[in-house]
Design a protein around this motif. Structure first.
Motif, mmCIF file in Angstrom:
data_model
loop_
_atom_site.group_PDB
_atom_site.id
_atom_site.type_symbol
_atom_site.label_atom_id
_atom_site.label_comp_id
_atom_site.label_asym_id
_atom_site.label_seq_id
_atom_site.Cartn_x
_atom_site.Cartn_y
_atom_site.Cartn_z
ATOM 1 N N LYS A 198 0.834 -1.203 0.000
ATOM 2 C CA LYS A 198 0.000 0.000 0.000
ATOM 3 C C LYS A 198 0.873 1.259 0.000
ATOM 4 N N GLY A 199 1.898 1.281 0.823
ATOM 5 C CA GLY A 199 2.802 2.423 0.863
ATOM 6 C C GLY A 199 3.536 2.614 -0.446
ATOM 7 N N VAL A 200 3.993 1.507 -1.022
ATOM 8 C CA VAL A 200 4.702 1.579 -2.301
ATOM 9 C C VAL A 200 3.767 2.104 -3.391
ATOM 10 N N ALA A 201 2.521 1.638 -3.396
ATOM 11 C CA ALA A 201 1.551 2.109 -4.390
ATOM 12 C C ALA A 201 1.304 3.610 -4.249
ATOM 13 N N GLU A 202 1.241 4.099 -3.014
ATOM 14 C CA GLU A 202 1.031 5.529 -2.805
ATOM 15 C C GLU A 202 2.190 6.348 -3.364
ATOM 16 N N VAL A 203 3.408 5.864 -3.182
ATOM 17 C CA VAL A 203 4.577 6.569 -3.722
ATOM 18 C C VAL A 203 4.528 6.590 -5.243
ATOM 19 N N TRP A 204 4.193 5.450 -5.853
ATOM 20 C CA TRP A 204 4.115 5.416 -7.311
ATOM 21 C C TRP A 204 2.988 6.292 -7.826
ATOM 22 N N TRP A 205 1.870 6.365 -7.103
ATOM 23 C CA TRP A 205 0.766 7.234 -7.506
ATOM 24 C C TRP A 205 1.231 8.688 -7.505
ATOM 25 N N ASP A 206 1.919 9.087 -6.444
ATOM 26 C CA ASP A 206 2.441 10.458 -6.384
ATOM 27 C C ASP A 206 3.422 10.730 -7.517
ATOM 28 N N GLU A 207 4.290 9.770 -7.799
ATOM 29 C CA GLU A 207 5.280 9.930 -8.869
ATOM 30 C C GLU A 207 4.588 10.031 -10.236
ATOM 31 N N ALA A 208 3.557 9.217 -10.455
ATOM 32 C CA ALA A 208 2.826 9.249 -11.730
ATOM 33 C C ALA A 208 2.172 10.613 -11.937
ATOM 34 N N ARG A 209 1.557 11.146 -10.892
ATOM 35 C CA ARG A 209 0.934 12.469 -11.009
ATOM 36 C C ARG A 209 1.980 13.550 -11.241
ATOM 37 N N ARG A 210 3.131 13.436 -10.582
ATOM 38 C CA ARG A 210 4.193 14.422 -10.770
ATOM 39 C C ARG A 210 4.678 14.412 -12.215
ATOM 40 N N ILE A 211 4.898 13.225 -12.749
ATOM 41 C CA ILE A 211 5.368 13.107 -14.130
ATOM 42 C C ILE A 211 4.338 13.662 -15.099
ATOM 43 N N ALA A 212 3.078 13.269 -14.915
ATOM 44 C CA ALA A 212 2.029 13.746 -15.823
ATOM 45 C C ALA A 212 1.899 15.269 -15.751
ATOM 46 N N GLY A 213 1.962 15.819 -14.555
ATOM 47 C CA GLY A 213 1.879 17.267 -14.398
ATOM 48 C C GLY A 213 3.057 17.977 -15.035
ATOM 49 N N GLN A 214 4.239 17.410 -14.855
ATOM 50 C CA GLN A 214 5.441 17.993 -15.454
ATOM 51 C C GLN A 214 5.359 17.965 -16.974
ATOM 52 N N ARG A 215 4.927 16.834 -17.517
ATOM 53 C CA ARG A 215 4.804 16.729 -18.978
ATOM 54 C C ARG A 215 3.750 17.700 -19.505
ATOM 55 N N ALA A 216 2.633 17.818 -18.779
ATOM 56 C CA ALA A 216 1.578 18.740 -19.213
ATOM 57 C C ALA A 216 2.089 20.181 -19.204
ATOM 58 N N ALA A 217 2.887 20.524 -18.212
ATOM 59 C CA ALA A 217 3.457 21.876 -18.140
ATOM 60 C C ALA A 217 4.369 22.156 -19.332
ATOM 61 N N GLN A 218 4.897 21.081 -19.937
ATOM 62 C CA GLN A 218 5.753 21.215 -21.117
ATOM 63 C C GLN A 218 4.939 21.123 -22.410
ATOM 64 N N GLY A 219 3.589 21.068 -22.265
ATOM 65 C CA GLY A 219 2.715 21.046 -23.431
ATOM 66 C C GLY A 219 2.343 19.658 -23.905
ATOM 67 N N ASP A 220 2.663 18.622 -23.140
ATOM 68 C CA ASP A 220 2.388 17.240 -23.539
ATOM 69 C C ASP A 220 1.322 16.640 -22.628
ATOM 70 N N GLU A 221 0.091 16.606 -23.105
ATOM 71 C CA GLU A 221 -1.020 16.042 -22.323
ATOM 72 C C GLU A 221 -1.083 14.518 -22.433
ATOM 73 N N GLN A 222 -0.263 13.918 -23.275
ATOM 74 C CA GLN A 222 -0.306 12.474 -23.499
ATOM 75 C C GLN A 222 -0.073 11.689 -22.213
ATOM 76 N N ALA A 223 0.767 12.189 -21.323
ATOM 77 C CA ALA A 223 1.047 11.464 -20.080
ATOM 78 C C ALA A 223 -0.218 11.333 -19.235
ATOM 79 N N TRP A 224 -1.048 12.385 -19.183
ATOM 80 C CA TRP A 224 -2.310 12.279 -18.438
ATOM 81 C C TRP A 224 -3.240 11.271 -19.111
ATOM 82 N N ASP A 225 -3.281 11.298 -20.440
ATOM 83 C CA ASP A 225 -4.107 10.330 -21.161
ATOM 84 C C ASP A 225 -3.656 8.906 -20.872
#
Length: 74
Positions: free
Chosen positions: A32-59
């Motif tokens: 459960k703890g490991v999943a929470e860390v990966w969830w946070d990392e996934a959102r960070r990556i998607a947000g970072q990519r979106a800030a660079q103009g790439d919405e594909q990571a959120w998709d």
């Protein structure tokens, strides 16, 4: 003598160090703890990519979560 880090390098270094510390702390909570860390990392990556103009990571993240929920909601 090593050159000083740029602001971007320092930010990336701090993010990695924080993620490693957090993984170590939540690792004691098992999957459960490991999943929470990966969830946070996934959102960070998607947000970072979106800030660079790439919405594909959120998709991609949305599709991955949809597949996961579909698999376990049966």
């Amino acid at each position: 003598m090593a050159e000083p880090m740029t602001a971007a390098e320092r930010r990336a270094y701090n993010q990695r160090a924080h993620a490693e510390r957090r993984r170590a702390l939540v690792g004691n909570r098992g999957p459960k703890g490991v999943a929470e860390v990966w969830w946070d990392e996934a959102r960070r990556i998607a947000g970072q990519r979106a800030a660079q103009g790439d919405e594909q990571a959120w998709d991609d993240l949305a599709l991955t979560l949809s597949n996961y929920c579909g698999r376990y909601n049966a």
